[in-house]
Design a protein around this motif. Structure first.
Motif, PDB file in Angstrom:
ATOM      1  N   ALA A 187       0.986  -1.223  -0.062  1.00 14.15           N
ATOM      2  CA  ALA A 187      -0.435  -0.361   0.136  1.00 14.15           C
ATOM      3  C   ALA A 187       0.748   1.288  -0.368  1.00 14.15           C
ATOM      4  N   GLU A 188       1.949   1.435   0.644  1.00 10.76           N
ATOM      5  CA  GLU A 188       2.623   2.003   0.830  1.00 10.76           C
ATOM      6  C   GLU A 188       3.544   2.699  -0.584  1.00 10.76           C
ATOM      7  N   LEU A 189       4.023   1.323  -1.056  1.00 13.84           N
ATOM      8  CA  LEU A 189       5.000   1.886  -2.586  1.00 13.84           C
ATOM      9  C   LEU A 189       3.413   2.226  -3.750  1.00 13.84           C
ATOM     10  N   GLU A 190       2.444   1.852  -3.406  1.00 17.37           N
ATOM     11  CA  GLU A 190       1.524   1.812  -4.758  1.00 17.37           C
ATOM     12  C   GLU A 190       1.643   3.323  -4.107  1.00 17.37           C
ATOM     13  N   ALA A 191       0.722   3.956  -2.868  1.00 14.30           N
ATOM     14  CA  ALA A 191       0.569   5.504  -2.783  1.00 14.30           C
ATOM     15  C   ALA A 191       1.822   6.136  -3.294  1.00 14.30           C
ATOM     16  N   LEU A 192       3.067   5.984  -2.995  1.00 10.78           N
ATOM     17  CA  LEU A 192       4.712   6.570  -3.275  1.00 10.78           C
ATOM     18  C   LEU A 192       4.237   6.874  -4.879  1.00 10.78           C
ATOM     19  N   GLY A 193       3.526   5.999  -5.558  1.00 11.14           N
ATOM     20  CA  GLY A 193       3.684   5.723  -6.909  1.00 11.14           C
ATOM     21  C   GLY A 193       3.117   7.349  -7.165  1.00 11.14           C
ATOM     22  N   ARG A 194       2.085   7.405  -6.620  1.00 13.12           N
ATOM     23  CA  ARG A 194       0.734   9.291  -7.008  1.00 13.12           C
ATOM     24  C   ARG A 194       1.414   9.803  -6.585  1.00 13.12           C
ATOM     25  N   ASP A 195       2.843   9.995  -5.997  1.00 15.84           N
ATOM     26  CA  ASP A 195       3.741  11.057  -5.156  1.00 15.84           C
ATOM     27  C   ASP A 195       4.150  11.232  -6.711  1.00 15.84           C
ATOM     28  N   VAL A 196       5.148  10.339  -6.961  1.00 14.27           N
ATOM     29  CA  VAL A 196       5.893  10.527  -8.047  1.00 14.27           C
ATOM     30  C   VAL A 196       5.085  10.871  -9.323  1.00 14.27           C
ATOM     31  N   LEU A 202       5.073  17.198 -12.550  1.00 13.54           N
ATOM     32  CA  LEU A 202       4.833  18.127 -13.020  1.00 13.54           C
ATOM     33  C   LEU A 202       5.271  19.094 -11.767  1.00 13.54           C
ATOM     34  N   GLY A 203       4.752  18.716 -10.294  1.00 17.09           N
ATOM     35  CA  GLY A 203       4.744  19.715  -9.935  1.00 17.09           C
ATOM     36  C   GLY A 203       6.119  19.793  -8.448  1.00 17.09           C
ATOM     37  N   CYS A 204       5.771  20.667  -8.070  1.00 19.99           N
ATOM     38  CA  CYS A 204       6.942  20.835  -6.720  1.00 19.99           C
ATOM     39  C   CYS A 204       7.069  19.920  -5.967  1.00 19.99           C
ATOM     40  N   ARG A 205       5.839  19.757  -5.523  1.00 18.79           N
ATOM     41  CA  ARG A 205       5.617  18.000  -3.833  1.00 18.79           C
ATOM     42  C   ARG A 205       6.065  16.509  -4.683  1.00 18.79           C
ATOM     43  N   ASN A 206       5.933  16.959  -6.219  1.00 15.68           N
ATOM     44  CA  ASN A 206       5.970  15.350  -6.922  1.00 15.68           C
ATOM     45  C   ASN A 206       8.122  15.172  -6.755  1.00 15.68           C
ATOM     46  N   VAL A 207       7.870  13.579  -6.186  1.00 15.85           N
ATOM     47  CA  VAL A 207       9.051  13.138  -6.102  1.00 15.85           C
ATOM     48  C   VAL A 207       9.426  12.167  -6.885  1.00 15.85           C
ATOM     49  N   SER A 208      10.885  13.533  -7.722  1.00 19.80           N
ATOM     50  CA  SER A 208      11.991  13.166  -7.979  1.00 19.80           C
ATOM     51  C   SER A 208      13.065  12.386  -8.278  1.00 19.80           C
ATOM     52  N   LYS A 209      13.048  12.314  -6.601  1.00 18.83           N
ATOM     53  CA  LYS A 209      14.095  11.337  -6.224  1.00 18.83           C
ATOM     54  C   LYS A 209      14.140  10.632  -5.339  1.00 18.83           C
ATOM     55  N   LEU A 210      14.248   8.705  -5.823  1.00 17.12           N
ATOM     56  CA  LEU A 210      14.177   7.688  -4.250  1.00 17.12           C
ATOM     57  C   LEU A 210      15.717   7.913  -3.205  1.00 17.12           C
ATOM     58  N   PHE A 211      15.842   8.177  -2.695  1.00 16.37           N
ATOM     59  CA  PHE A 211      16.405   7.566  -1.368  1.00 16.37           C
ATOM     60  C   PHE A 211      16.408   6.635  -0.704  1.00 16.37           C
ATOM     61  N   GLN A 320       0.515  15.082  -2.677  1.00 18.97           N
ATOM     62  CA  GLN A 320      -0.351  16.292  -3.418  1.00 18.97           C
ATOM     63  C   GLN A 320      -1.077  16.019  -3.037  1.00 18.97           C
ATOM     64  N   THR A 321      -1.558  16.831  -1.942  1.00 16.33           N
ATOM     65  CA  THR A 321      -2.509  16.491  -0.817  1.00 16.33           C
ATOM     66  C   THR A 321      -2.303  17.617   0.015  1.00 16.33           C
ATOM     67  N   PRO A 322      -1.982  19.055   0.231  1.00 19.81           N
ATOM     68  CA  PRO A 322      -0.949  19.850   1.350  1.00 19.81           C
ATOM     69  C   PRO A 322      -2.032  20.468   2.240  1.00 19.81           C
ATOM     70  N   GLY A 323      -1.895  20.060   3.396  1.00 22.71           N
ATOM     71  CA  GLY A 323      -3.001  21.436   3.834  1.00 22.71           C
ATOM     72  C   GLY A 323      -2.501  22.973   4.303  1.00 22.71           C
ATOM     73  N   LEU A 324      -3.013  23.595   4.516  1.00 23.43           N
ATOM     74  CA  LEU A 324      -3.048  24.892   5.249  1.00 23.43           C
ATOM     75  C   LEU A 324      -2.183  25.219   5.562  1.00 23.43           C
ATOM     76  N   PHE A 325      -1.196  24.560   6.472  1.00 22.13           N
ATOM     77  CA  PHE A 325      -0.679  25.277   6.852  1.00 22.13           C
ATOM     78  C   PHE A 325       0.997  25.192   6.013  1.00 22.13           C
ATOM     79  N   ASP A 326       0.942  24.494   4.724  1.00 21.41           N
ATOM     80  CA  ASP A 326       1.932  23.758   4.299  1.00 21.41           C
ATOM     81  C   ASP A 326       2.387  24.419   3.447  1.00 21.41           C
ATOM     82  N   TYR A 327       3.148  25.743   3.938  1.00 19.72           N
ATOM     83  CA  TYR A 327       3.589  26.738   3.077  1.00 19.72           C
ATOM     84  C   TYR A 327       4.555  26.680   1.473  1.00 19.72           C
ATOM     85  N   ALA A 328       4.577  26.986   0.933  1.00 18.63           N
ATOM     86  CA  ALA A 328       5.234  26.766  -0.759  1.00 18.63           C
ATOM     87  C   ALA A 328       6.563  27.234   0.045  1.00 18.63           C
TER      88      ALA A 328
END
Length: 341
Positions: A187-196, A202-211, A320-328
């Motif tokens: 479930a976590e890896l499938e969710a990570l797929g959405r983050d990527v 295209l977003g700054c909150r998209n994961v572009s690198k995995l460690f 990709q679901t930031p809250g109101l306090f998650d400022y850029a």
């Protein structure tokens, strides 16, 4: 000037409008029109963005807690907002911050994102006509008393030149990373797929690198992505990027993994091209924490399990679901606006 209670109530009603099943056809029309203007903004992705805004930003409980954390202002300023256009309605949080704080908005949406932003703000003025005098769309922002501008590292230099003499928030390029331990669930890896992959990366909150730990096996991660294969194979702009980058890798004989729509390669850079995910390995997680701490000016968020101990990390699937306090850029926009007086 509208009272704080009136402003808050108007935004709550905007959220209710988006969530109301009776308005489903209108919301779909917004999404379809946005897609006709910008092929990256698929109807599905625009709808996802609008629903995330309604649930995270326009939720009454969240909204009242957020606004209540800041002092009232009594002297409204004109705040120019230069918006990004990489994902649907990405500039809405800034616009909302300006308006709900009590200031007047001079909005310059990206040409890539005019439809969702205009639709949301126009509907807001239908709900609360008192906002009509507080919202102005403008190509030039000379009249502004302060600025919030989002762009690339290159445009940031331009923004500093033109806006530097007045109070400002100027944002540069950022990206997001994820940290894997090898113990993640399906479930976590499938969710990570959405983050990527969500919004095509295209977003700054998209994961572009995995460690990942040395010797990490990506087979399970790849297998869990296959259910979204058609979404990317059949999107011509995304797939053109994939084919181009694949050709470059093959010509240069660059080692990489490939599942037919997403390639993974080891690379030091944090930012990866569309359709490519970079990886880096680590030996000790505490050393990685130190490394990423030194890169905080380039990282928007870190996706990781809470028990790994990364400060302000985001759970898998939550980027990709930031809250109101998650400022850029982690700059408190509301505090900046409160201090303009």
């Amino acid at each position: 000037m509208l009272s704080r209670a009136q402003r808050v109530q108007a935004f709550i009603q905007l959220g209710d409008f988006i969530n109301n099943a009776e308005n489903e056809e209108i919301i779909y029309e917004w999404a379809a029109l946005a897609n006709s203007r910008n092929n990256w903004f698929t109807t599905v992705n625009v709808l996802k963005s609008l629903r995330a805004i309604a649930s995270q930003f326009l939720n009454a409980k969240n909204l009242e807690a957020w606004v209540g954390s800041y002092p009232e202002i009594h002297n409204a300023k004109k705040v120019g907002v230069v918006m990004a256009g990489n994902i649907p309605a990405v500039g809405f949080h800034d616009a909302m911050s300006v308006l709900i704080s009590g200031h007047n908005l001079l909005a310059k949406p990206s040409s890539e994102d005019t439809v969702p932003i205009s639709a949301l703000l126009n509907e807001l003025t239908e709900i609360e006509p008192g906002f009509k005098t507080a919202i102005q769309f403008a190509d030039r922002l000379n009249e502004a008393d302060a600025y919030i501008a989002t762009g690339s590292d290159n445009t940031a230099r331009y923004f500093h030149y033109y806006f530097g003499k007045k109070p400002n928030i100027i944002r540069k390029n950022r990206t997001s990373v994820a940290v894997l331990t090898g113990d993640e669930t399906h479930a976590e890896l499938e969710a990570l797929g959405r983050d990527v992959l969500q919004y095509f990366g295209l977003g700054c909150r998209n994961v572009s690198k995995l460690f990942v730990p040395a010797g990490y096996d990506f087979t399970k991660f790849y297998d869990l992505l296959q259910y979204v294969e058609n979404d990317y194979l059949h999107h011509h702009k995304y797939f053109n990027n994939y084919e181009y980058n694949r050709s470059v890798f093959l010509v240069n004989r660059e080692p990489h993994l490939d599942n037919g729509f997403l390639m993974i390669r080891e690379n030091e850079a944090l930012v990866s091209p569309i359709s490519v995910l970079h990886t880096g390995t680590y030996q000790h997680i505490d050393e990685l924490k130190t490394e990423l701490s030194g890169l905080r000016e380039k990282i928007q968020c870190i996706v990781a399990r809470p028990d790994t101990g990364f400060e302000n990390s985001v759970d898998f699937g939550g980027s990709q679901t930031p809250g109101l306090f998650d400022y850029a850029d982690n700059v408190d926009t509301m505090q900046f606006l409160a201090e303009l007086e």
